[in-house]
Design a protein around this motif. Structure first.
Motif, PDB file in Angstrom:
ATOM      1  N   ARG A 152     -13.311  -0.495  19.483  1.00  0.00           N
ATOM      2  CA  ARG A 152     -11.860  -0.721  19.510  1.00  0.00           C
ATOM      3  C   ARG A 152     -11.417  -1.498  18.268  1.00  0.00           C
ATOM      4  N   GLN A 153     -12.188  -2.502  17.858  1.00  0.00           N
ATOM      5  CA  GLN A 153     -11.855  -3.235  16.637  1.00  0.00           C
ATOM      6  C   GLN A 153     -11.690  -2.273  15.467  1.00  0.00           C
ATOM      7  N   HIS A 154     -12.683  -1.408  15.285  1.00  0.00           N
ATOM      8  CA  HIS A 154     -12.671  -0.488  14.149  1.00  0.00           C
ATOM      9  C   HIS A 154     -11.532   0.524  14.274  1.00  0.00           C
ATOM     10  N   ALA A 155     -11.313   1.029  15.472  1.00  0.00           N
ATOM     11  CA  ALA A 155     -10.258   2.021  15.680  1.00  0.00           C
ATOM     12  C   ALA A 155      -8.885   1.427  15.396  1.00  0.00           C
ATOM     13  N   TRP A 156      -8.693   0.165  15.784  1.00  0.00           N
ATOM     14  CA  TRP A 156      -7.392  -0.476  15.540  1.00  0.00           C
ATOM     15  C   TRP A 156      -7.157  -0.659  14.039  1.00  0.00           C
ATOM     16  N   VAL A 157      -8.172  -1.107  13.319  1.00  0.00           N
ATOM     17  CA  VAL A 157      -8.026  -1.267  11.868  1.00  0.00           C
ATOM     18  C   VAL A 157      -7.748   0.084  11.214  1.00  0.00           C
ATOM     19  N   ASP A 158      -8.459   1.108  11.635  1.00  0.00           N
ATOM     20  CA  ASP A 158      -8.213   2.445  11.081  1.00  0.00           C
ATOM     21  C   ASP A 158      -6.767   2.879  11.342  1.00  0.00           C
ATOM     22  N   ALA A 159      -6.242   2.524  12.525  1.00  0.00           N
ATOM     23  CA  ALA A 159      -4.859   2.873  12.848  1.00  0.00           C
ATOM     24  C   ALA A 159      -3.880   2.132  11.937  1.00  0.00           C
ATOM     25  N   VAL A 160      -4.206   0.897  11.581  1.00  0.00           N
ATOM     26  CA  VAL A 160      -3.360   0.153  10.646  1.00  0.00           C
ATOM     27  C   VAL A 160      -3.308   0.867   9.299  1.00  0.00           C
ATOM     28  N   PHE A 161      -4.458   1.322   8.813  1.00  0.00           N
ATOM     29  CA  PHE A 161      -4.479   2.019   7.529  1.00  0.00           C
ATOM     30  C   PHE A 161      -3.708   3.333   7.593  1.00  0.00           C
ATOM     31  N   GLU A 162      -3.761   4.015   8.725  1.00  0.00           N
ATOM     32  CA  GLU A 162      -2.961   5.228   8.883  1.00  0.00           C
ATOM     33  C   GLU A 162      -1.480   4.894   8.825  1.00  0.00           C
ATOM     34  N   ALA A 163      -1.084   3.804   9.490  1.00  0.00           N
ATOM     35  CA  ALA A 163       0.323   3.403   9.486  1.00  0.00           C
ATOM     36  C   ALA A 163       0.767   2.989   8.087  1.00  0.00           C
ATOM     37  N   LEU A 164      -0.093   2.294   7.355  1.00  0.00           N
ATOM     38  CA  LEU A 164       0.237   1.890   5.984  1.00  0.00           C
ATOM     39  C   LEU A 164       0.436   3.109   5.092  1.00  0.00           C
ATOM     40  N   ALA A 165      -0.450   4.096   5.226  1.00  0.00           N
ATOM     41  CA  ALA A 165      -0.354   5.294   4.398  1.00  0.00           C
ATOM     42  C   ALA A 165       0.900   6.097   4.708  1.00  0.00           C
ATOM     43  N   ASP A 166       1.397   5.993   5.951  1.00  0.00           N
ATOM     44  CA  ASP A 166       2.564   6.758   6.392  1.00  0.00           C
ATOM     45  C   ASP A 166       3.879   5.999   6.192  1.00  0.00           C
ATOM     46  N   ASP A 167       3.795   4.721   5.841  1.00  0.00           N
ATOM     47  CA  ASP A 167       4.991   3.868   5.779  1.00  0.00           C
ATOM     48  C   ASP A 167       5.925   4.347   4.670  1.00  0.00           C
ATOM     49  N   PRO A 168       7.186   4.634   4.993  1.00  0.00           N
ATOM     50  CA  PRO A 168       8.100   5.142   3.969  1.00  0.00           C
ATOM     51  C   PRO A 168       8.599   4.067   3.011  1.00  0.00           C
ATOM     52  N   ALA A 169       8.447   2.796   3.371  1.00  0.00           N
ATOM     53  CA  ALA A 169       9.002   1.733   2.534  1.00  0.00           C
ATOM     54  C   ALA A 169       8.100   0.497   2.540  1.00  0.00           C
ATOM     55  N   PRO A 170       6.870   0.611   2.043  1.00  0.00           N
ATOM     56  CA  PRO A 170       6.006  -0.566   2.001  1.00  0.00           C
ATOM     57  C   PRO A 170       6.584  -1.633   1.079  1.00  0.00           C
ATOM     58  N   HIS A 171       6.435  -2.896   1.456  1.00  0.00           N
ATOM     59  CA  HIS A 171       7.013  -3.968   0.648  1.00  0.00           C
ATOM     60  C   HIS A 171       6.186  -4.153  -0.619  1.00  0.00           C
ATOM     61  N   PRO A 172       6.845  -4.268  -1.772  1.00  0.00           N
ATOM     62  CA  PRO A 172       6.092  -4.373  -3.031  1.00  0.00           C
ATOM     63  C   PRO A 172       5.378  -5.711  -3.221  1.00  0.00           C
ATOM     64  N   GLY A 173       5.670  -6.702  -2.381  1.00  0.00           N
ATOM     65  CA  GLY A 173       5.046  -8.017  -2.546  1.00  0.00           C
ATOM     66  C   GLY A 173       3.618  -8.106  -2.066  1.00  0.00           C
ATOM     67  N   GLY A 174       3.165  -7.116  -1.294  1.00  0.00           N
ATOM     68  CA  GLY A 174       1.796  -7.130  -0.819  1.00  0.00           C
ATOM     69  C   GLY A 174       0.824  -6.743  -1.924  1.00  0.00           C
ATOM     70  N   ILE A 175      -0.237  -7.522  -2.103  1.00  0.00           N
ATOM     71  CA  ILE A 175      -1.223  -7.259  -3.147  1.00  0.00           C
ATOM     72  C   ILE A 175      -2.466  -6.584  -2.574  1.00  0.00           C
ATOM     73  N   SER A 176      -3.011  -7.148  -1.494  1.00  0.00           N
ATOM     74  CA  SER A 176      -4.233  -6.586  -0.908  1.00  0.00           C
ATOM     75  C   SER A 176      -4.338  -7.017   0.543  1.00  0.00           C
ATOM     76  N   ALA A 177      -5.188  -6.320   1.280  1.00  0.00           N
ATOM     77  CA  ALA A 177      -5.452  -6.661   2.679  1.00  0.00           C
ATOM     78  C   ALA A 177      -6.930  -6.431   2.948  1.00  0.00           C
ATOM     79  N   HIS A 178      -7.565  -7.416   3.568  1.00  0.00           N
ATOM     80  CA  HIS A 178      -9.000  -7.352   3.827  1.00  0.00           C
ATOM     81  C   HIS A 178      -9.223  -7.598   5.323  1.00  0.00           C
ATOM     82  N   PHE A 179      -9.611  -6.551   6.029  1.00  0.00           N
ATOM     83  CA  PHE A 179      -9.747  -6.613   7.471  1.00  0.00           C
ATOM     84  C   PHE A 179     -11.188  -6.950   7.850  1.00  0.00           C
TER      85      PHE A 179
END
Length: 234
Positions: free
Chosen positions: A142-169
């Protein structure tokens, strides 16, 4: 020899096999600063404690009360040897300098996935945001599946905020938590992203809603920090 650095750590360093996070509650901004300096003094006056420790970093919380500690170990046995022989003398010296520190526990993790440019595109983080997600029981899948879902949501996001530099799960070794260590260009950028339409950082999309309503998701807390101290072998 132990040396101090102002540089942020490389969370994606492949040598780090056992990243550990812990939080201290110290109470006030003055005690935050005194605690950081006490850590620096206790470590710098001693030899670097272990070949298996690649770096140790301390952050001051924007809540004016807490400190975040991030240690980059190559493997858990290296930490266990340190804890048996060299940890207590440092803790005792720090507690003498700043009494009544409340240590809130150690979270043993493994880094699972990272996103963002590996070289940060020349951008220096102005704020570190830690998202601590807890599930209702141990379940590594479940941990891994949830993180994978976050990456799917990030890739699909129509307006990601430009202030984000990196994310380490990171996933906790007990199977119950995910910690996202995210680098932002400033605290204000993160606040602006939270204030945008949607629940949290993501836009109002079906994939972000799936992340936020994942079965078994118990809680999610967001904390902002400033990098205050880095210690490295010299």
């Amino acid at each position: 020899m132990t040396r101090r650095t102002h540089s942020h750590p490389d969370l994606a360093d492949p040598r780090v096999g056992a990243p550990f996070f812990s939080t201290w509650r110290v109470g006030t901004p003055l005690r935050q600063q005194r605690s950081v300096e006490a850590v620096a003094v206790a470590w710098e006056r001693r030899p670097w404690p272990a070949d298996g420790l690649l770096g140790y970093h301390v952050y001051t919380g924007h809540d004016s009360s807490t400190l975040l500690h991030y240690a980059q170990w190559t493997a858990e046995p290296a930490y266990e040897a340190f804890a048996r022989t060299r940890r207590q003398e440092r803790a005792d010296e720090i507690d003498t300098a700043v009494p009544h520190i409340e240590r809130l526990g150690l979270t043993r993790c493994r880094r699972y996935r990272s996103g963002g440019p590996a070289d940060r595109a020349g951008r220096t983080p102005g704020c570190v945001v830690v998202v601590d997600v807890e599930f209702d029981g141990p379940d590594p899948a479940r941990q891994h599946a949830w993180v994978d879902a976050v990456f799917e949501a990030l890739a699909d996001d129509p307006a990601p905020h430009p202030g984000g530099i990196s994310a380490h799960f990171h996933v906790s070794t007990d199977g119950t938590r995910v910690l996202n260590y995210a680098e932002w260009d400033s605290a204000q950028s993160h606040l602006d992203a939270l204030a945008a339409p949607g629940d949290g950082i993501g836009s109002a999309t079906a994939l972000w809603e799936r992340v936020q309503t994942w079965p078994g998701l118990k809680s999610s807390t967001v904390s902002r920090y400033d990098h205050a101290l880095g210690l490295l072998p010299g």
